[in-house]
Write a protein that holds these residues in place. Structure first.
Motif, PDB file in Angstrom:
ATOM      1  N   LYS A 173      -0.695  -6.734  -0.303  1.00 41.92           N
ATOM      2  CA  LYS A 173      -2.061  -7.239  -0.175  1.00 41.92           C
ATOM      3  C   LYS A 173      -2.259  -8.078   1.085  1.00 41.92           C
ATOM      4  O   LYS A 173      -3.377  -8.259   1.548  1.00 41.92           O
TER       5      LYS A 173
ATOM      6  N   SER B 271      -6.646  -7.658  -7.868  1.00 40.51           N
ATOM      7  CA  SER B 271      -7.438  -6.489  -7.527  1.00 40.51           C
ATOM      8  C   SER B 271      -6.684  -5.706  -6.448  1.00 40.51           C
ATOM      9  O   SER B 271      -6.006  -6.292  -5.596  1.00 40.51           O
TER      10      SER B 271
ATOM     11  N   ASN C 201      -6.868  -4.373  -3.579  1.00 45.96           N
ATOM     12  CA  ASN C 201      -7.408  -4.302  -2.219  1.00 45.96           C
ATOM     13  C   ASN C 201      -6.598  -5.219  -1.318  1.00 45.96           C
ATOM     14  O   ASN C 201      -5.875  -6.074  -1.822  1.00 45.96           O
TER      15      ASN C 201
ATOM     16  N   SER D 118     -13.161  -5.386  -3.484  1.00 44.22           N
ATOM     17  CA  SER D 118     -12.336  -4.870  -4.587  1.00 44.22           C
ATOM     18  C   SER D 118     -12.646  -3.400  -4.879  1.00 44.22           C
ATOM     19  O   SER D 118     -13.769  -2.955  -4.696  1.00 44.22           O
TER      20      SER D 118
ATOM     21  N   GLU E   7     -14.975  -8.595 -10.889  1.00 43.72           N
ATOM     22  CA  GLU E   7     -13.774  -9.120 -11.502  1.00 43.72           C
ATOM     23  C   GLU E   7     -14.087  -9.983 -12.727  1.00 43.72           C
ATOM     24  O   GLU E   7     -15.222 -10.420 -12.923  1.00 43.72           O
TER      25      GLU E   7
ATOM     26  N   HIS F 183     -14.816 -13.925   1.460  1.00 41.84           N
ATOM     27  CA  HIS F 183     -13.972 -13.061   0.648  1.00 41.84           C
ATOM     28  C   HIS F 183     -14.832 -11.874   0.289  1.00 41.84           C
ATOM     29  O   HIS F 183     -16.040 -11.910   0.478  1.00 41.84           O
TER      30      HIS F 183
HETATM   31 MG    MG Z   1      -9.258  -9.968  -5.671  1.00 42.42          MG
END
Ligand code: MG
Ligand code: TXA
Length: 320
Positions: A47, A134, A136, A142, A171, A221
């Motif tokens: 990640k 997640s 990604n 995501s 999420e 984000h």
């Molecule tokens: Mg995440």
């Protein structure tokens, strides 16, 4: 879709310390055996995620959660019974089973029971906790389909369980139940109103960003590459015209009722926040492909609107 063989293969990969992308009702996760130190570390490497940002441990039931925690306080118990399996993550005091890698060295651990048949089948067959953020790269949008995972992680993921698009689309809601009053750390797929009704009291909000080690709490984000701006519906037409005059490709992410000039690229979203949440990340990816400037009309704050607004605000925040 899934065969029994796919689940068996995924279990084998997990047991061997590999990474499995798994469907959940919220978004796709990048899973590893939560008790395998090296496997958990690989999640961070793939990640590009800082090691201080802890992972969520997924388990099949509240009973299975108990091994990972020192205790489940009464309000944690109440929420788990009301909403698991479901898009709720509880932050609890950890047991020795939860390693520093998984918890980011904190004395708490985040746990959730996903409401997804395939995820639950996998968890039961694996018979252990699956650490999964997640699926990604850090700071990116995501994934809500297996194809998103393939495009973004490619060879870095050992096996992908494909169960079609995620139903919720954002999420899980994260609630910390280790303190005197439950605190909402991240708005998500379970509405704040539902939590407060179950608790019979308002949730405290995490306002001190600095005291929460949650990447979802960082300013920027869930970010697309194109610039994104939040615009309320009444201002949309004027703002879109202004951007079009600059000669850029403008994508409008809004319900069909919002008025915009014909020259923009329109990506419609449902009028209701639950529907918006479902398509949010797929639309952001599409908007990113099609335009240079994204103008998004956020839904009202109620229900899943809080989570959608939160993700849009982060996507709009200045990049690091
Ligand atoms: Mg995440
Ligand atoms: O819906 C979801 O929650 C998805 C699916 C795959 O389950 N997972 C997910 O994971 O969103 P991730 O890693 O992208 O976000 C997990 C969040 C992060 O913000 C992390 O910092 C927070 O959970 N978290 C994990 N452990 C924590 C802890 N002990 N205290 C506070 N926050 C924690």
């Amino acid at each position: 879709m899934q065969t029994a063989g796919d689940i068996a293969r995924a279990v084998e990969v997990l047991r061997g310390g590999g990474l499995v992308a798994l469907p959940t009702e919220t978004v796709y996760g990048l899973g590893a055996d939560a008790q395998n130190e090296l496997a958990a570390r690989r999640i961070f490497a793939v990640k590009g995620r800082p090691s201080t940002h802890p992972l969520i441990v997924h388990v099949a039931s509240l009973e299975d959660a108990r091994a990972w925690v020192a205790e489940v306080p009464p309000e944690g118990e109440l929420l788990a019974r009301a909403f698991w399996p479901g898009p709720l993550t509880l932050v609890l005091r950890r047991s020795a089973l939860a390693s520093d890698t998984v918890t980011g060295g904190q004395d708490t651990v985040a746990i959730r029971v996903p409401a997804h048949e395939v995820a639950l089948k996998l968890l039961r067959a694996f018979d252990g906790g699956i650490a999964a953020p997640s699926a990604n790269r850090f700071g990116k949008v995501s994934p809500t389909t297996a194809q998103h995972v393939r495009e973004e992680l490619g060879e870095d993921v050992d096996f992908i369980l494909d169960a079609g698009p995620s139903q919720v689309g954002v999420e899980s809601t994260i609630v910390d139940v280790t303190g005197a009053a439950p605190r909402l750390l991240r708005p998500g797929g379970l509405a704040r109103e539902a939590l407060e009704e179950a608790l019979g009291r308002p949730l405290a909000l995490a306002t001190q960003v600095a005291d929460v080690r949650a990447p979802g709490m960082l300013e920027s984000h869930y970010a697309p590459r194109a610039g994104l701006w939040l615009v309320d519906a009444p201002r949309l037409a004027a703002e879109a015209s202004r951007r079009l005059d600059e000669g850029v490709r403008v994508v409008v992410l809004a319900p069909a009722s919002a008025v915009a000039p014909a020259a923009v690229i329109r990506l419609d979203v449902p009028e209701d926040a639950t529907g918006f949440a479902q398509v949010l990340y797929a639309r952001l990816r599409e908007a990113d492909r099609l335009g240079e400037v994204i103008l998004a009309v956020p839904p009202p704050e109620s229900g899943l609107g809080l989570a959608v607004r939160d993700r849009l605000a982060r996507a709009a925040a200045p990049r690091r």
